[in-house]
Design a protein around this motif. Structure first.
Motif, short mmCIF file in Angstrom:
data_model
loop_
_atom_site.label_atom_id
_atom_site.label_comp_id
_atom_site.label_asym_id
_atom_site.label_seq_id
_atom_site.Cartn_x
_atom_site.Cartn_y
_atom_site.Cartn_z
N ASP A 61 -1.11 10.68 11.26
CA ASP A 61 -0.98 10.79 10.11
C ASP A 61 0.05 11.67 9.48
O ASP A 61 0.89 11.66 8.75
N VAL A 75 -1.74 1.14 12.00
CA VAL A 75 -1.67 2.48 11.18
C VAL A 75 -0.82 2.62 9.89
O VAL A 75 0.38 2.55 10.17
N ASP A 76 -1.37 2.65 8.80
CA ASP A 76 -0.53 2.67 7.78
C ASP A 76 -1.05 3.54 6.46
O ASP A 76 -1.51 3.02 5.43
N PRO A 77 -1.08 4.93 6.63
CA PRO A 77 -1.67 6.00 5.55
C PRO A 77 -0.93 5.96 4.53
O PRO A 77 -1.50 6.23 3.47
N TYR A 78 0.42 5.54 4.43
CA TYR A 78 1.19 5.69 3.21
C TYR A 78 1.51 4.53 2.56
O TYR A 78 2.50 4.47 1.97
#
Length: 512
Positions: free
Chosen positions: A146, A169-172
């Motif tokens: 992240d 994975v795509d935290p933003y």
């Protein structure tokens, strides 16, 4: 799902003009699945590599533009990865797996490798800090995916797929940005651009390449921070400008550069063209006219597609010449009596300006020469009228253009932006006629290889002189005669050489 259906689904998902928040979840799931489908195309290499890392106790993520392009259905054979392994461990894992390994980026934690047609770059997680004076970060390795994604330029490049698990994975919220075709930053744009001002040019480049719209806050930050571009080297600016011009939507990228003020620090001749009224097309200023010429040059480029080359390579020289062909107009503008405006010799001034600017941006010599010559020649055709040129003038046109002739054809045609249909059709017919005459004369005389009828060795033998300036002068004279008259018989060429020599006061004995 059949391959064709998958491609249609991906395009539908990422090209919808509007997407409600309630739809994003469903679209996102489908897009993630489509991205994984794209990844399967290179899975043998990517998954082999991922298994090696997993067996050694490390995590490996496909990251950045590779994931973005997978979502867009345009994944290439060059893949970017990030990992929690440090560079020495990465090297060890690559050395007995890859066909080739290189470490030119190892000071930034990056190693490259090649295996079975696929190029990979693997970078250790980064958590850099910047001095905000130069663009050089203080390289700090991180431990979190992240945090690594947070330091990336845009949310569409801040997604990852962990392999071999294939977890997204795509935290933003980069996937939403792809679906909405928006360009935004993971952190605030001010933080991102202060760390690396080149990212402002990358924003314009992605607008051109991907057709995305920058978020309002990104545009505002670009306006506020345009002067920060002075921290970027000319070589890096040149690279981004070239990629922008070779994108699918170069006009949009150029407009963003000008509207945000970035062009003032890299290509100030562009904004200088605004509001300078074009004498032929008074409904447009010179800047807008140049953007239309750029678009039309791109259209002509694509119209040359064939079965062998269905998607022609973007022509940087043609596109740059189209954008810059009128940059000499502001410096040559004159207001005439009766309200007219003239720009006499703007092609001469523009060629010099283009050469100077491209040198400042460190373009290769051949690009500088080709672009400036096209700018110089782009107005030549307007003396053709209704075909009044002699064959000699046609030969000179072809000879002066040389290898640039196909590009000059496209540039001259693209330069017709008048809304007057009758005038546009007349210009088109005139150029059709010129091209037909070029083809006819070329058939008869091999115009691509116009040379004097006598070479340098024969000139020296006939005049009885040693190598020196006189040989070159004689050669150029015979070439001019060749252009005026067309091919000559050998005896006729020799007689012309002797006549010229006598006029120059050279004592010769006609002994041929």
């Amino acid at each position: 799902m059949p391959a064709a259906s998958r491609e249609e689904a991906v395009q539908d998902e990422v090209s919808r003009p509007e997407t409600s928040r309630s739809e994003v979840g469903d679209i996102g799931q489908a897009a993630r699945q489509s991205a994984i489908v794209e990844l399967l195309k290179v899975a043998p290499v990517a998954e082999e590599l991922a298994r090696r890392f997993a067996e050694a106790g490390y995590r490996l993520y496909l990251v950045g533009g590779s994931v973005r392009d997978a979502l867009l259905g345009r994944l290439s054979g060059d893949l970017d990865f990030t990992t929690d392994a440090r560079p020495p461990q990465v090297r060890q894992l690559l050395e007995d797996w890859a066909e080739t390994v290189w470490d030119t980026g190892i000071e930034f934690g990056t190693l490259g490798a090649y295996r079975r047609g696929t190029t990979v770059e693997i970078t250790t997680f980064r958590a850099d800090s910047y001095d905000r004076v130069s663009r050089n970060p203080e390289v700090v390795f991180g431990d979190s995916i992240d945090d690594d994604l947070l330091r990336r330029d845009f949310t569409v490049n801040a997604m990852a797929v962990e392999l071999p698990r294939r977890s997204f994975v795509d935290p933003y919220d980069g996937l939403t940005s792809v679906v909405d075709r928006k360009l935004d930053t993971p952190a605030t744009p001010q933080e991102s651009f202060a760390d690396d001002p080149l990212r402002m040019l990358r924003a314009a480049r992605f607008v051109s390449q991907l057709g995305f719209e920058p978020a309002a806050r990104v545009v505002e930050a670009m306006r506020e921070m345009a002067a920060q571009l002075e921290r970027v080297t000319p070589e890096r600016i040149q690279l981004e400008l070239s990629k922008l011009l070779c994108g699918r939507h170069p006009r949009r990228g150029v407009e963003l550069l000008v509207d945000t003020g970035l062009a003032e620090y890299m290509l100030p001749e562009l904004p200088a063209m605004r509001l300078e009224i074009d004498e032929h097309h008074q409904h447009k200023d010179v800047y807008r006219h140049s953007l239309v010429v750029l678009e039309q040059a791109v259209d002509l480029e694509r119209a040359a597609a064939s079965d062998e080359e269905p998607e022609p390579e973007p022509d940087l020289v043609l596109r740059m010449a189209a954008l810059l062909h009128d940059i000499g107009k502001p410096a040559t503008r004159r207001f005439e009596s009766g309200g007219g405006v003239s720009f006499h010799h703007h092609e001469v001034v523009g060629a010099k300006m283009a050469r100077k600017r491209l040198r400042a941006l460190r373009y290769p010599k051949d690009v500088i020469s080709d672009v400036s010559n096209l700018v110089y020649l782009h107005l030549r055709f307007h003396g053709y009228g209704d075909g009044q040129w002699t064959d000699s003038a046609v030969r000179r046109y072809v000879t002066d253009a040389g290898h640039l002739l196909p590009r000059l054809h496209k540039l001259v045609r693209a330069d017709c932006t008048t809304r007057n249909r009758r005038k546009a059709n007349a210009l088109r017919r005139s150029y059709d006629d010129l091209e037909a005459r070029i083809a006819r004369i070329a058939e008869e005389e091999d115009l691509a290889r116009v040379r004097p009828d006598l070479d340098g060795n024969e000139i020296m033998r006939l005049l009885g002189i040693a190598p020196g300036p006189i040989v070159g002068q004689a050669w150029r004279h015979l070439k001019d005669v060749r252009l005026d008259r067309g091919p000559m018989e050998h005896d006729e060429a020799v007689a012309e050489l002797y006549r010229w020599a006598r006029d120059q006061g050279i004592d010769v004995t006609e002994s041929e």
